[in-house]
Design an enzyme around this catalytic site. Sequence first.
Site, PDB file in Angstrom:
ATOM      1  N   ASP A  55       0.813  -1.218   0.000  1.00 35.46           N
ATOM      2  CA  ASP A  55       0.000   0.000   0.000  1.00 35.46           C
ATOM      3  C   ASP A  55       0.845   1.266   0.000  1.00 35.46           C
ATOM      4  OD1 ASP A  55       0.743   0.548   2.657  1.00 35.46           O
ATOM      5  OD2 ASP A  55      -1.011  -0.456   3.497  1.00 35.46           O
TER       6      ASP A  55
ATOM      7  N   LYS B 264      -3.974   3.568  -1.145  1.00 36.14           N
ATOM      8  CA  LYS B 264      -5.157   4.412  -1.042  1.00 36.14           C
ATOM      9  C   LYS B 264      -4.923   5.516  -0.033  1.00 36.14           C
ATOM     10  CE  LYS B 264      -7.340   1.232   2.279  1.00 36.14           C
ATOM     11  NZ  LYS B 264      -8.494   0.381   2.543  1.00 36.14           N
TER      12      LYS B 264
ATOM     13  N   MET C 139      -4.764   9.170  11.718  1.00 39.30           N
ATOM     14  CA  MET C 139      -5.519   9.649  10.552  1.00 39.30           C
ATOM     15  C   MET C 139      -6.465  10.788  10.943  1.00 39.30           C
ATOM     16  SD  MET C 139      -6.434   5.915   8.926  1.00 39.30           S
ATOM     17  CE  MET C 139      -7.325   5.442  10.415  1.00 39.30           C
TER      18      MET C 139
END
Length: 489
Positions: free
Chosen positions: A36, A58, A173
């Site tokens: 990723d 992503k 995040m």
Amino acid sequence: MNKGKVFFIGAGPGDFELLTLKGKRYLEMADCVIYDRLVNKRILSFVNNDAELIYLGKENTEGGTLQKIINDTLVEKALSGNFKNIVRLKGGDSFVFGRGGEEIEALNKYNIEFELVPGITSAISVPEYSGIPVTHRNIARSFHVFTGSTADGEGIQNFEIISKLEGTLIFLMGVKNLENICDGLIKNGKNPNTPIGIIEKGTTTNQKTYTTILKDIDKIVDKVTPPAIVIVGEVVNKREMYNWFEKKPLFGKKIIVTREKTQGEIFSREIEKKGGESILLPTIKLTDSMDKFDYSTLKNYQGIMFNSPNGVDFFFKHIPDIRIISNIKIGAIGSKTASQLKKYKIIPNIVPEEYLSENLAKSMTEITEENDNILIITSDVSPISEKELSEKYKRNFKKFIGYFNSKIEMKREILERNLKNATHITFFSGSAVENFFSNLEEISLLPNEIKIISLGPSTTKVIKKYIDKNIIQCEVYTSEEVLKVLESN
């Protein structure tokens, strides 16, 4: 059906050396690797050249559609019968907001075997790299990790409960919701003067740490870009005392390494140990030719000159019996070549003070006699002239091409992308310089402020054919000296 096995490996937070030994071992045996966005690309160097690499990255806000593609790809590869070991390489840890559970559930539908290799989570490691402990006696006896974003963008967390917790609060995040997080904590009773730290791009040389208090978050919120870790609590005040990573000598420097891949990897790790970022862009490839050398002819020589560590390796790789050089005087061009000889239990008879081929040839006259035969092990791009050396030093110098130095082609966009953020570029040979600028094509793509580090005068001479500014030449022609120059410039 011969199903493959899927290994979920946590790649850690960014510093590629935080990968576990077990993770490295499974990467080395992988037939296919699906990785990723947050995986340090240096980790992929552990994967064998025959393995299939699949990038499925992503952004933090992306969700369902790409996740389904990832799930389907894992299943497809495992059921294809073409892959025995499939690695799912994920930033941080697979189970810490990494959707590893969803991917395992997709495999279970087809009874596909899997194994988990835990990764070092950014929740703990990134604050540590910033000098912030997640717990500390008498300050924080617990820590709590939350997601700072949700798939639907609503109801990030129950701040009525969270604000009452006494330990350290960690949000992953959470950059896009930073003000909402701080407002939610304050409105539900958290002291507005509680310290908060935001660590951007943690454990990398791009790391930036911002500290303030909850009520003043608006003063720094516009400065932060993801990925970042948000940490709330009194432990943030320990940063001034515990900060260590950002004080490393190469921290903040992004250094392009143009050496051959094997040597480049070694040098890159030295850069990373000192807190810098290494951008490995090999411009040369070395190919062995010593297997064509007739070692029985060594009885005709009284001396051997080694002009590089590479020549040493290729020479001793094929030698049938080390005793055939027992009566031959050995010269090494410099300390690195001498060190390489010592790995084969050979101590050179002479190493010149200045690491130049001309000086080594001259030094060989101190340990040989007139008309002696001296073998030079070098590369196909070496400018050494047998005739000139023989006439000048009254010896019979004979050059043998121990290895071929060929150009590695690089796409312009790769060079351009890596040059954009680089602060330094290092050159260890004239051939690396020639190949680099041949790939570059346009000098204008080289940033005006980038500093060019040259190993020595012969390398500098080639650099000046293309550019004549920001060149810093080492006084001692070793990789250790290049690191010292990088530290001070």
